[in-house]
Design a protein around this motif. Sequence first.
Motif, PDB file in Angstrom:
ATOM      1  N   PHE A 199       8.498 -20.904   3.612  1.00  0.00           N
ATOM      2  CA  PHE A 199       8.735 -19.512   3.988  1.00  0.00           C
ATOM      3  C   PHE A 199       9.208 -19.429   5.434  1.00  0.00           C
ATOM      4  O   PHE A 199       8.704 -20.149   6.315  1.00  0.00           O
ATOM      5  N   LEU A 200      10.166 -18.545   5.674  1.00  0.00           N
ATOM      6  CA  LEU A 200      10.601 -18.284   7.039  1.00  0.00           C
ATOM      7  C   LEU A 200       9.473 -17.613   7.808  1.00  0.00           C
ATOM      8  O   LEU A 200       8.634 -16.901   7.239  1.00  0.00           O
ATOM      9  N   GLU A 201       9.427 -17.830   9.099  1.00  0.00           N
ATOM     10  CA  GLU A 201       8.355 -17.268   9.920  1.00  0.00           C
ATOM     11  C   GLU A 201       8.487 -15.751  10.110  1.00  0.00           C
ATOM     12  O   GLU A 201       7.496 -15.061  10.328  1.00  0.00           O
ATOM     13  N   GLU A 202       9.706 -15.241  10.020  1.00  0.00           N
ATOM     14  CA  GLU A 202       9.922 -13.815  10.282  1.00  0.00           C
ATOM     15  C   GLU A 202       9.156 -12.947   9.287  1.00  0.00           C
ATOM     16  O   GLU A 202       9.241 -13.146   8.068  1.00  0.00           O
ATOM     17  N   GLU A 203       8.406 -11.974   9.797  1.00  0.00           N
ATOM     18  CA  GLU A 203       7.700 -11.004   8.974  1.00  0.00           C
ATOM     19  C   GLU A 203       8.449  -9.675   9.051  1.00  0.00           C
ATOM     20  O   GLU A 203       8.643  -9.120  10.133  1.00  0.00           O
ATOM     21  N   ILE A 204       8.881  -9.191   7.909  1.00  0.00           N
ATOM     22  CA  ILE A 204       9.705  -7.986   7.844  1.00  0.00           C
ATOM     23  C   ILE A 204       8.848  -6.815   7.382  1.00  0.00           C
ATOM     24  O   ILE A 204       8.276  -6.859   6.284  1.00  0.00           O
ATOM     25  N   PRO A 205       8.724  -5.757   8.189  1.00  0.00           N
ATOM     26  CA  PRO A 205       7.960  -4.584   7.743  1.00  0.00           C
ATOM     27  C   PRO A 205       8.799  -3.721   6.796  1.00  0.00           C
ATOM     28  O   PRO A 205       9.978  -3.464   7.044  1.00  0.00           O
ATOM     29  N   GLY A 234       0.831  -1.204   0.000  1.00  0.00           N
ATOM     30  CA  GLY A 234       0.000   0.000   0.000  1.00  0.00           C
ATOM     31  C   GLY A 234       0.856   1.240   0.000  1.00  0.00           C
ATOM     32  O   GLY A 234       2.090   1.179  -0.121  1.00  0.00           O
ATOM     33  N   GLU A 235       0.201   2.377   0.156  1.00  0.00           N
ATOM     34  CA  GLU A 235       0.922   3.643   0.050  1.00  0.00           C
ATOM     35  C   GLU A 235       1.929   3.831   1.189  1.00  0.00           C
ATOM     36  O   GLU A 235       2.889   4.583   1.042  1.00  0.00           O
ATOM     37  N   SER A 236       1.749   3.145   2.306  1.00  0.00           N
ATOM     38  CA  SER A 236       2.677   3.307   3.430  1.00  0.00           C
ATOM     39  C   SER A 236       3.771   2.249   3.466  1.00  0.00           C
ATOM     40  O   SER A 236       4.691   2.344   4.274  1.00  0.00           O
ATOM     41  N   GLY A 237       3.697   1.236   2.604  1.00  0.00           N
ATOM     42  CA  GLY A 237       4.719   0.197   2.590  1.00  0.00           C
ATOM     43  C   GLY A 237       4.131  -1.183   2.386  1.00  0.00           C
ATOM     44  O   GLY A 237       3.136  -1.346   1.674  1.00  0.00           O
ATOM     45  N   ALA A 238       4.720  -2.186   3.020  1.00  0.00           N
ATOM     46  CA  ALA A 238       4.274  -3.569   2.847  1.00  0.00           C
ATOM     47  C   ALA A 238       4.856  -4.420   3.964  1.00  0.00           C
ATOM     48  O   ALA A 238       5.625  -3.946   4.810  1.00  0.00           O
ATOM     49  N   LYS A 239       4.476  -5.693   3.949  1.00  0.00           N
ATOM     50  CA  LYS A 239       5.093  -6.698   4.809  1.00  0.00           C
ATOM     51  C   LYS A 239       5.788  -7.715   3.910  1.00  0.00           C
ATOM     52  O   LYS A 239       5.413  -7.878   2.744  1.00  0.00           O
ATOM     53  N   MET A 240       6.788  -8.403   4.454  1.00  0.00           N
ATOM     54  CA  MET A 240       7.560  -9.314   3.617  1.00  0.00           C
ATOM     55  C   MET A 240       7.971 -10.570   4.390  1.00  0.00           C
ATOM     56  O   MET A 240       8.329 -10.494   5.562  1.00  0.00           O
ATOM     57  N   ARG A 241       7.895 -11.708   3.699  1.00  0.00           N
ATOM     58  CA  ARG A 241       8.475 -12.956   4.184  1.00  0.00           C
ATOM     59  C   ARG A 241       9.291 -13.583   3.066  1.00  0.00           C
ATOM     60  O   ARG A 241       9.028 -13.333   1.883  1.00  0.00           O
ATOM     61  N   VAL A 242      10.250 -14.412   3.442  1.00  0.00           N
ATOM     62  CA  VAL A 242      11.224 -14.925   2.480  1.00  0.00           C
ATOM     63  C   VAL A 242      11.206 -16.455   2.460  1.00  0.00           C
ATOM     64  O   VAL A 242      11.139 -17.103   3.509  1.00  0.00           O
ATOM     65  N   ALA A 243      11.250 -17.018   1.260  1.00  0.00           N
ATOM     66  CA  ALA A 243      11.425 -18.464   1.063  1.00  0.00           C
ATOM     67  C   ALA A 243      12.758 -18.673   0.363  1.00  0.00           C
ATOM     68  O   ALA A 243      12.985 -18.140  -0.734  1.00  0.00           O
ATOM     69  N   ARG A 244      13.649 -19.433   0.978  1.00  0.00           N
ATOM     70  CA  ARG A 244      14.987 -19.653   0.449  1.00  0.00           C
ATOM     71  C   ARG A 244      15.032 -20.881  -0.464  1.00  0.00           C
ATOM     72  O   ARG A 244      14.406 -21.908  -0.178  1.00  0.00           O
ATOM     73  N   ASN A 245      15.760 -20.758  -1.544  1.00  0.00           N
ATOM     74  CA  ASN A 245      16.078 -21.887  -2.419  1.00  0.00           C
ATOM     75  C   ASN A 245      14.835 -22.730  -2.751  1.00  0.00           C
ATOM     76  O   ASN A 245      14.766 -23.922  -2.450  1.00  0.00           O
ATOM     77  N   ILE A 246      13.874 -22.116  -3.397  1.00  0.00           N
ATOM     78  CA  ILE A 246      12.585 -22.773  -3.655  1.00  0.00           C
ATOM     79  C   ILE A 246      12.695 -23.913  -4.656  1.00  0.00           C
ATOM     80  O   ILE A 246      11.767 -24.713  -4.790  1.00  0.00           O
ATOM     81  N   GLY A 247      13.811 -23.992  -5.382  1.00  0.00           N
ATOM     82  CA  GLY A 247      13.956 -25.063  -6.370  1.00  0.00           C
ATOM     83  C   GLY A 247      13.813 -26.446  -5.783  1.00  0.00           C
ATOM     84  O   GLY A 247      13.310 -27.367  -6.437  1.00  0.00           O
ATOM     85  N   GLN A 248      14.235 -26.615  -4.520  1.00  0.00           N
ATOM     86  CA  GLN A 248      14.119 -27.914  -3.874  1.00  0.00           C
ATOM     87  C   GLN A 248      12.655 -28.348  -3.754  1.00  0.00           C
ATOM     88  O   GLN A 248      12.326 -29.528  -3.933  1.00  0.00           O
TER      89      GLN A 248
END
Length: 373
Positions: free
Chosen positions: A357-363, A313-327
């Motif tokens: 996906f990692l559990e950490e939510e990054i603002p 949105g206009e103020s930003g977002a939230k983010m989570r990361v999934a590493r090496n999805i090829g597996q």
Amino acid sequence: MPRKLALKRLTASDLTLFKWHLQHHPAGRQKGFNLDTKILVDRLYPQLGEPALIPQPRFPLDLYLYGPGLAPANNLQRKILKQQKNWRLNGELIYNPVENPELYNVLVPGDYALFEFSGDVTPTTANVVLISCALTADAGIHAELVRRFPDGSMWVLEESLIQEVLARAMPPAGHPLYDWTETSFLEDAALGGAIGIEAINSRRGGRGISPEDFMRSRRNAEATGVAGEELLNAWLEGEQRAGCIQAFEWTASVNAVAPYDFRIIDADGGGRVVDAKSTVGGFSNPVHLSLTELMVAVHGPEPYDIYRLYEVGESGAKMRVARNIGQSLRNTLAALSALPEGVTVDGFSIRPGYLDFLEEEIPLIVASGEELL
């Protein structure tokens, strides 16, 4: 990119834009909807407030009138103009449609018009849902709006408020206001997702989505993708300054058909590639991968990460990361070998829960004074 939503309480002079009301309930010389400058200009379209090159500027408007009640869209060409100090939705008088010759007659002062404006610099399209206190299909929505907006004449709205109103009012299936809360489904459908297409056809009773709304949803989805990449680029700049990564490049900014968006050199010198998958909806919305992206993720040579940006949105977002999805997707790619010769799959919709996906939510927060898009 943020939706430009507004609510207006209609007055007797507003209703004179309709031919029947002008004939039967004239209210002064006005023939148009007054649009509050504090809403239209100060909040939604600031550039309208800049000095005009011509007196009384006029902006053509592709107008879609829905309702009152369950009435479908009535597409008209009108304009927004400035008369003296007032902005108005104006143009030719609006007649009742031939197939519903008394449609707009039920409107009375105190009824509502909900606007969704489109257009980056000036309004070019407006979807307007008319709400009448006299119709059963609208009655619950009307009562909720009266309760929530006891004073004033025009307000900026958030989509979440419309969802709350619909949840309490529970209008019948097929009410046009439901269409306004299907942002995630529209986004998914615009990206080719079967889930979004099926949901829209189901909720709208098979009437689907107009070509104009579909193209607008596609443009919005593309804008969300660009906004997500800009947010991720800013975040990676911070990671580099902090020493968490050695370097990175925004690959998609110079190669629009690259199978990933960023390439990162980790703090230990290892390389990774990153694809930003952005949505205005929640984390659980499907992630869309092309066949090329899937092949690069599985075959490398570098680890392929998904950075899922959601609630963009206009103020930003939230983010989570999934590493090496090829597996996780190796078997999916292998299954394509069973397809008949001459048949190719171009893309995939993947539920985020299928990936690790990692559990950490990054603002990700837009810095003060900056704009997302």
